[in-house]
Design an enzyme around this catalytic site. Sequence first.
Site, PDB file in Angstrom:
ATOM      1  N   ASP A   1       0.643  18.429 -16.701  1.00  0.00           N
ATOM      2  CA  ASP A   1       0.632  19.444 -15.635  1.00  0.00           C
ATOM      3  C   ASP A   1       1.996  20.513 -15.633  1.00  0.00           C
ATOM      4  O   ASP A   1       3.216  19.736 -15.411  1.00  0.00           O
ATOM      5  CB  ASP A   1      -0.059  19.114 -14.884  1.00  0.00           C
ATOM      6  CG  ASP A   1      -0.558  20.014 -14.035  1.00  0.00           C
ATOM      7  OD1 ASP A   1      -0.266  21.630 -14.321  1.00  0.00           O
ATOM      8  OD2 ASP A   1      -1.454  19.937 -12.973  1.00  0.00           O
TER       9      ASP A   1
HETATM   10  C1  BGC Z   1      -2.634  23.587 -12.546  1.00  0.00           C
HETATM   11  C2  BGC Z   1      -2.807  23.916 -14.183  1.00  0.00           C
HETATM   12  C3  BGC Z   1      -2.022  24.842 -14.639  1.00  0.00           C
HETATM   13  C4  BGC Z   1      -1.048  24.685 -14.468  1.00  0.00           C
HETATM   14  C5  BGC Z   1      -0.139  26.575 -15.159  1.00  0.00           C
HETATM   15  C6  BGC Z   1      -0.575  24.269 -12.806  1.00  0.00           C
HETATM   16  O1  BGC Z   1       0.015  23.376 -11.321  1.00  0.00           O
HETATM   17  O2  BGC Z   1      -2.480  22.531 -11.808  1.00  0.00           O
HETATM   18  O3  BGC Z   1      -3.976  23.665 -13.717  1.00  0.00           O
HETATM   19  O4  BGC Z   1      -3.093  24.466 -15.479  1.00  0.00           O
HETATM   20  O5  BGC Z   1       0.333  24.869 -13.290  1.00  0.00           O
HETATM   21  O6  BGC Z   1      -0.709  27.396 -14.811  1.00  0.00           O
END
Ligand code: BGC
Length: 755
Positions: A288
Amino acid sequence: MKKIKIGICLSLFLNLAFGQQPSVKTIDQKVDSLLSIMTIKEKIGQMNQYNGFWNVTGPTPVEGDAANKYDHLKSGLVGSMLNVRGVEEVLKVQKIAVEETRLGIPLIIGFDVIHGYKTLSPIPLAEAASWDLEAIRKSSEIAATEAAASGINWTFAPMVDISRDARWGRVMEGSGEDPYLGGKIAYARVKGFQGDDLTSPNTIAATAKHFAGYGFAEAGRDYNTVDVGTSTLYNIIFPPFQEAIKADVKTFMNSFNELNGIPATGNAFLQREVLKGDWNYKGFMVSDWGSMIEMIDHGYAKDGKHAAELALNAGSDMDMESYVYVKYIEELVAEGKLDIAKVDDAVKRILRVKFELGLFDDPYKYCDLGREKKVIGQKAHQEGVLDMAKKSIVLLKNENELLPLKKKGQKIALIGPLAADKNSPLGSWRIAGDDNTAISVLEGMQEYKKNKLTYQEGVKLSIGENDFVKEFKVNTTDRTGITEAVALAKKSDVVVMVIGEYSYQTGEARSRTSLDIPGLQEELLKEVYKVNKNVVLVLMNGRPLAITWEQENIPTIVEAWHLGTQSGNAIAQVLYGDYNPSGKLPMTFPKNVGQVPIYYNHKNTGRPTNPGDDVVFWSHYSDVSNEPLYPFGHGLSYSKFEYSNIKLSANAITENEKIRVSFTLKNTSNIEGKEVAQLYIKDLFASVTRPVRELKDFKMVTLKPNESKEVSFDITKEKLQFYTANNKWEVEPGNFKVFVGGSSKTSLEADFSVK
Ligand code: BGC
């Protein structure tokens, strides 16, 4: 150094490397050939993902300067980008990767296509309330078609995290509290995004996220600690991920949280042992946003280099915005701290998905400007999201048949800060969507011209800017519109009151400690109710709310979530009875926030019932009952349904036999309607205690006025097994109860046993 331009010949090379005809080479062989000519730097490049230059979906990293990223892109040190969108922009970066790097390996372009791209469908929690798997699949298909036309080939969806805590802002992005329903929806969404042919220019790779346990953040505070036992992990949290794998999901994303003391990103048990080991998963794992570097703050990694070592050893294949793979992996391999085999394995997984997408055959297949213009927002997509929006609405209460509204002759007052709002219905997580593009309830209701419709805002929901990044400030002081709203209510036949949460009051990092309707809206509602009892409350929100006063007083309540672009049309059609609602709650609504976490599939405890009024020693609160406000699976219709005559084909079976449970479902009303008939099972005693009941199947049944149908479900091994004390999925002999009905509270039951 002069670059050797072999990129353009790559495809040819890959086809000839084994001296075979192009058609007979498998993707794995192509991946191996390519890997064999890659330098370690190029390999690490594939494992590196950078954010684009706008749409920051996480904290901006200190190292994230654009110039550095461009340099890296040109030297083949980037395998993927996220948040680059639109054909023109994608083309710019893809061309660099394909035409300016030594090997010309195309980028995989990721984006959070969570509930639609430009044409927005309801938030995922709302879609889950439809229980309509075909509609949900179709909605993801629409999202994929638009995103793909805009240059994107990979979505970070579906979020399949189970959550029992409405305080957690991200419940809006999931399918609610139940692993069975969540699993079915995970499957449908992956199929919708990926289709049957990933090489089609209309399909994109999906991501099952966040692996694992993210929805169990303590106290519902986003990113918080997660501590759960084996039974919850295997029986509740894992199943939707396994369903996503059954649907052939191409990628996984790990999560920000620690799980039982180990951050998920550095968790070898989760990623290597369970996912890539036990489940034999062949896709790749992206971290993530910054979750590798965050292992320092977790107190698990001592520095960035250590974080890279821990993450790769644990099975994280791609680094999203931590910059630690690109910086340290080469060094770590040279020092013997990382085995090159782990690098190779990660790169192979990533390349495989790129091949499966057909990116090596045509890296520009998602970059057709003409198609982009034609596809985005097209009529069929508007119709698709409208259909999904209608199916997502849940009728929570309808006394005195206040709904449907009459089509003429009624004076209707439309009141509330969300009634004319064209932004909130778009929901959280709609980063490609254009602000203020939803059809508002006011606009939707204006289509019904034969009634006198008058609108008052009543109170403002927010003060200041409604901005994605800034904290949303709720209005708790400005009451200036209340008097006019009350005056309007007084002279109207019916009041339609549209209140709830602003879109960005839910979503990532939007946890709340209160589940009340925010700000002065409840005060407005109470004032209006004093002068007119005919109130239809339309709620817009991204999580269960504690609306106990409303349930006790307001005759009619419609849960309309954040329904996307066509929100107002969908709501108006339901209010006027042109669409008969059939949604059912995918998450329990509590009476108050103190009951949270509250969920239907809880355990019984050793002291479940009140032994008598003079005894206090049983599992309860002294101020509020254990009962929820609305149970999981609850939802009414303009039709009335009656369940009766439950029958079993046998009373005892062996584990490989099945029982058919059948019952009569009758529509006792004069309106055709659709009911989601639900099957629950309770395992009375087991090696690990089992929930009081668990959803195991459901069916949508359409019934004409006064029609009855015999409905049946088969109870098979799959529905009886669970992750037992032997750490295996098994059916244990014993006694079971089966329940059928229109919600998790149904009392129509029968008994059977497994020998
Ligand atoms: C979120 C993810 C997301 C990623 C990219 C993160 O802050 O937890 O679910 O896909 O950002 O945007």
